[in-house]
Design a protein around this motif. Structure first.
Motif, PDB file in Angstrom:
ATOM      1  N   UNK A 166      77.550  -4.051 -65.256  1.00 32.07           N
ATOM      2  CA  UNK A 166      77.681  -5.039 -64.190  1.00 32.07           C
ATOM      3  C   UNK A 166      79.063  -5.212 -63.584  1.00 32.07           C
ATOM      4  N   UNK A 167      80.107  -5.138 -64.405  1.00 30.30           N
ATOM      5  CA  UNK A 167      81.436  -5.485 -63.906  1.00 30.30           C
ATOM      6  C   UNK A 167      81.978  -4.480 -62.893  1.00 30.30           C
ATOM      7  N   UNK A 171      83.030  -5.747 -59.220  1.00 26.14           N
ATOM      8  CA  UNK A 171      84.326  -5.525 -58.587  1.00 26.14           C
ATOM      9  C   UNK A 171      84.145  -4.854 -57.232  1.00 26.14           C
ATOM     10  N   UNK A 172      83.212  -3.912 -57.159  1.00 28.86           N
ATOM     11  CA  UNK A 172      82.949  -3.214 -55.902  1.00 28.86           C
ATOM     12  C   UNK A 172      82.479  -4.205 -54.834  1.00 28.86           C
ATOM     13  N   UNK A 197      73.576 -11.546 -53.294  1.00 28.85           N
ATOM     14  CA  UNK A 197      74.965 -11.081 -53.280  1.00 28.85           C
ATOM     15  C   UNK A 197      75.049  -9.565 -53.308  1.00 28.85           C
ATOM     16  N   UNK A 198      73.949  -8.885 -53.656  1.00 32.89           N
ATOM     17  CA  UNK A 198      73.952  -7.438 -53.732  1.00 32.89           C
ATOM     18  C   UNK A 198      73.669  -6.758 -52.392  1.00 32.89           C
ATOM     19  N   UNK A 199      73.219  -7.509 -51.397  1.00 31.44           N
ATOM     20  CA  UNK A 199      72.821  -6.908 -50.126  1.00 31.44           C
ATOM     21  C   UNK A 199      73.925  -6.064 -49.493  1.00 31.44           C
ATOM     22  N   UNK A 200      75.159  -6.567 -49.370  1.00 34.17           N
ATOM     23  CA  UNK A 200      76.206  -5.732 -48.753  1.00 34.17           C
ATOM     24  C   UNK A 200      76.452  -4.438 -49.531  1.00 34.17           C
ATOM     25  N   UNK A 201      76.391  -4.524 -50.848  1.00 37.70           N
ATOM     26  CA  UNK A 201      76.596  -3.345 -51.682  1.00 37.70           C
ATOM     27  C   UNK A 201      75.476  -2.327 -51.455  1.00 37.70           C
ATOM     28  N   UNK A 202      74.235  -2.802 -51.387  1.00 44.08           N
ATOM     29  CA  UNK A 202      73.099  -1.909 -51.162  1.00 44.08           C
ATOM     30  C   UNK A 202      73.206  -1.257 -49.785  1.00 44.08           C
ATOM     31  N   UNK A 203      73.614  -2.042 -48.784  1.00 47.21           N
ATOM     32  CA  UNK A 203      73.795  -1.459 -47.444  1.00 47.21           C
ATOM     33  C   UNK A 203      74.784  -0.293 -47.500  1.00 47.21           C
ATOM     34  N   UNK A 343      85.578   4.635 -58.938  1.00 47.26           N
ATOM     35  CA  UNK A 343      85.355   4.151 -57.574  1.00 47.26           C
ATOM     36  C   UNK A 343      85.533   5.271 -56.555  1.00 47.26           C
ATOM     37  N   UNK A 344      86.593   6.044 -56.681  1.00 48.02           N
ATOM     38  CA  UNK A 344      86.861   7.107 -55.703  1.00 48.02           C
ATOM     39  C   UNK A 344      85.767   8.165 -55.699  1.00 48.02           C
TER      40      UNK A 344
END
Length: 382
Positions: A166-167, A171-172, A197-203, A343-344
């Motif tokens: 999760x972490x 952070x992402x 809260x996950x919507x932007x990440x999924x997009x 991340x990269x």
């Protein structure tokens, strides 16, 4: 609720054949808005209940010789830990078989209340187990899948399993470009989001990953390699995958012998062991830093929590970020050499994408009615 499970389930839902979701909603006994994400972590929520305590070992698999990063065995000479066929890869195969049998009864109009209940439980477990398979720490038995290893992240104490569960995603989300807080011009994406809260990440995963850097890899994510080379055949499975990706993809080999680590999980259409093998390799490549097994960190002991338990609820993540950073004796992993590399390279995002695509393909295979479908027009590109 595990953030990774919500992402995998939502990505899968976006790639389902239109005939599938109504059947899933019926099996899940949804009233009103129907989404897969809310049930994606159900298996974690019930594993502590007496009637489901036996399912704990179904969330992971570990090889006896496996001890990343020192040794990477999957399974190695000594085989698998635990009871035979009680592991996450066998769980995917077994729940799929239950649902396949259920659909035969359903088509014949012969289902009973007991059949409906069994199908609902199997579907919830299948959605969850596919997500578990795409988390590397569910594929190793070392230190209870990392639950027994305390680490530091942003000078806050956590454990390796929680970090990956999760972490890293949390952070992402906190550092996403602001444009992903706005809807994409894609109804086939936006209609499956729930305002979480996950919507932007999924997009971002869909736009930059599945529709971007991974577009040419998608068909390979579902390939089940055969030892024997024969003429390719057009199959029902290929039709379903064509729908999933919006284009024709390679055919699968019928009746060929596959290598699956002795688990008897893989065949020509679904191969959990083959899919999991490169995910497991990440444990030696990046997940377990070599520094963990060197002084001073190899002397730090930690009892940990339950085997391979996922504790990345929204509340737990909030507690982590709101806690005060402080000096601690554990290895810091919020560094350019560790989290920066992850991340990269988009390691977590690729795992979530693979999980969603594979779950969608399995569900399409089980439930899709391909009659009168125009496959060639289905696309997720603008």
């Amino acid at each position: 609720m595990g953030s990774s499970h919500e992402v995998v389930a939502t990505v899968a839902q976006m790639h389902l054949h239109p005939s599938v979701m109504p059947i899933l909603c019926d099996i899940l006994n949804y009233k009103g808005d129907c989404h897969l994400a809310p049930v994606a972590a159900w298996a974690d929520r019930v594993r502590g209940l007496p009637q489901y305590r036996w399912t704990g070992p179904l969330h992971y698999i570990g090889a006896t010789d496996d001890y990343p990063s020192e040794t990477c065995a999957f399974p190695g000479d000594k085989g698998w830990e635990g009871r035979k066929n009680i592991n996450v890869l066998s769980g995917i195969r077994n729940t799929t078989s239950v649902l396949e049998d259920y659909m035969e009864l359903r088509k014949a109009g012969l289902t009973t209340e007991s059949d409906e209940d069994a199908a609902q439980v199997a579907l919830k477990f299948l959605i969850h187990f596919v997500g578990d398979m795409h988390m590397p720490l569910h594929l190793t038995g070392r230190d209870r899948g990392g639950n027994g290893i305390k680490v530091s992240f942003d000078s806050r104490v956590t454990n390796l399993h929680s970090l990956w569960d999760g972490l890293l995603i949390a952070k992402r989300i906190r550092t996403l470009p602001s444009n992903y807080t706005r809807p994409l011009p894609l109804p086939e994406v936006e209609s499956h989001l729930r305002g979480t809260i996950y919507d932007p990440y999924i997009r971002r995963v869909v736009w930059e990953g599945i529709m971007g850097k991974y577009e040419d890899e998608l068909d390979s994510w579902l390939t089940c390699p055969a030892e024997l080379s024969v003429q390719p055949l057009q199959t029902h499975w290929e039709q379903l995958l064509s729908w999933t990706f919006g284009r024709r993809i390679g055919s699968w080999i019928v009746g060929s012998r596959l290598t699956d680590g002795g688990l008897n999980t893989d065949d020509e259409t679904m191969c959990p062991y083959h899919w999991a093998t490169p995910i497991h390799a990440l444990n030696c490549q990046i997940v377990f830093p070599k520094a963990l097994d060197k002084p001073p960190y190899n002397h730090v002991s930690f009892s940990g929590t339950d085997d391979h338990a996922c504790n990345s609820s929204n509340k737990a993540l909030e507690v982590h970020w709101l806690s005060r950073p402080r000096k601690n004796p554990y290895l810091e992993l919020d560094t350019p050499e560790y989290s920066g590399v992850i991340e990269d390279a988009w390691i977590v995002e690729k795992l979530m994408s693979q999980g969603g695509i594979r779950l969608a393909a399995i569900l399409n295979w089980l439930f899709a009615d391909m009659k009168d479908s125009t496959l060639s027009n289905r696309t997720y590109t603008l």
